[in-house]
Design a protein around this motif. Structure first.
Motif, short mmCIF file in Angstrom:
data_model
loop_
_atom_site.label_atom_id
_atom_site.label_comp_id
_atom_site.label_asym_id
_atom_site.label_seq_id
_atom_site.Cartn_x
_atom_site.Cartn_y
_atom_site.Cartn_z
N GLU A 39 56.81 57.92 34.36
CA GLU A 39 58.13 57.37 33.43
C GLU A 39 58.80 58.68 33.11
OE1 GLU A 39 55.45 56.31 29.84
OE2 GLU A 39 55.82 58.49 29.35
N HIS A 49 60.65 61.40 31.21
CA HIS A 49 60.26 62.53 30.32
C HIS A 49 61.44 63.58 29.83
CE1 HIS A 49 56.16 61.60 30.74
NE2 HIS A 49 55.73 62.38 29.69
N HIS A 86 57.15 63.48 23.11
CA HIS A 86 57.31 63.17 24.13
C HIS A 86 58.15 64.04 24.69
CE1 HIS A 86 57.35 60.56 27.64
NE2 HIS A 86 58.62 60.31 27.75
N GLU A 108 53.98 68.97 25.89
CA GLU A 108 53.77 68.51 27.20
C GLU A 108 54.63 69.74 28.22
OE1 GLU A 108 53.43 63.98 28.00
OE2 GLU A 108 55.26 64.61 27.29
N THR A 150 55.11 63.78 35.04
CA THR A 150 54.47 64.46 33.91
C THR A 150 53.10 64.08 33.47
OG1 THR A 150 56.64 65.27 33.27
CG2 THR A 150 54.77 65.41 31.63
N ASP A 151 52.97 63.07 33.00
CA ASP A 151 51.58 62.47 32.41
C ASP A 151 50.61 62.38 33.52
OD1 ASP A 151 52.69 62.16 30.10
OD2 ASP A 151 52.90 59.96 30.15
ZN LIG Z 1 54.30 62.23 28.55
#
Ligand SMILES: [Zn+2]
Length: 268
Positions: A35, A37, A167, A172, A45-46
């Motif tokens: 998704e 970012h 987010h 992150e 990233t996640d």
């Molecule tokens: Zn994330």
């Protein structure tokens, strides 16, 4: 930074699984997302963060524990980010079915213990639901872990960031600088101010400590698709977060290994 996972489920043979101590073996499933970012972090990233923390945790788990890492699921429920190109999102029912059927397959292999490590905030509720169903339908111990919910951040980041940097902010971005700095576009990192910083004054009861009390779509918080001060990120902070999160996850895996399945009963 490259880290090798200690033991991959799919490196085993079906014969290996037959010989496994089924009472103590723990499968570990990383559920990430693909998704947007913001302008400075990649779509992965996640997933990169999830795999990085799991790899670091595996390196700390006792050799006596059979911790078997399943292939990562890089797609999740990311509907709140679909206004931005690159986000790949599965419908909740699809995701529920996939996770449930992976859990059922793990149980069919004789492994009754599963740790689901989730690195995407938008699907915490889904992990809860699948874990509950696997418990009831298959008498499994399903441990739900999300590093964002671990109590590891307070001395590392300022309060404003912890409240609003939901987010692509300092947390992150720091982790990504530690794990995969070549994919971070630091020149595009900004202080992406969240609209919730205004909401908290006008509608304090709709804005809670770490998230909003209403469901948001990413563009509601900041048109750039990120919120939080990414300029505060650095690799050292990311390293500390990964160290702390992976230690907790390693403890969870080890405790799952010694947890008695007999305490999960089918009947009252
Ligand atoms: Zn994330």
């Amino acid at each position: 930074m490259t880290v090798r996972l200690r033991k991959l489920f799919h490196d085993l043979t079906t014969e290996d699984l037959k010989q496994l101590d089924r009472q103590s073996a723990v499968a570990v499933l990383t559920v990430g997302a693909t998704e947007q970012h913001g302008p400075h972090l990649p779509l992965a990233t996640d997933t990169i963060i999830g795999e990085g923390i799991v790899a670091a945790a595996l390196a700390q788990v006792s050799e006596k524990v059979s911790a078997l890492v399943l292939p990562t699921l890089p797609y999740g429920d990311s509907i709140e980010h679909t206004a931005y190109p690159g986000t790949i999102s599965l419908e909740p029912q699809t995701l529920f079915d996939v996770w449930l059927q992976i859990g059922e397959s793990v149980a069919r292999a004789g492994i009754q213990k599963l740790v689901i490590f989730n690195s995407h905030g938008g699907q915490i509720h889904m992990v809860d639901s699948v874990a509950k169903h696997l418990r009831v339908k298959h008498d499994m111990l399903v441990v739900k872990a999300n590093y964002m919910l671990f109590d590891i951040f307070a001395d590392l980041f300022v309060a404003r960031e912890l409240q609003f940097g939901l987010h692509g902010g300092a947390v992150e971005t720091s982790i990504m600088l530690h794990l995969c700095s070549e994919l971070v576009r630091l020149d595009k990192a900004k202080d992406f101010k969240s609209s919730l910083e205004n909401t908290v004054n006008d509608h304090p009861h709709l804005t809670t400590v770490s998230d909003a009390a209403f469901s948001w779509s990413s563009q509601d918080l900041n048109p750039a698709g990120a919120c939080g001060d990414a300029t505060q990120a650095n690799a050292d902070l990311g390293r500390v977060v990964v160290e702390r999160a992976s230690r907790i996850l390693a403890n969870m895996i080890e405790e799952a290994a010694t947890f008695s399945l007999a305490s999960l009963s089918s009947n009252p």
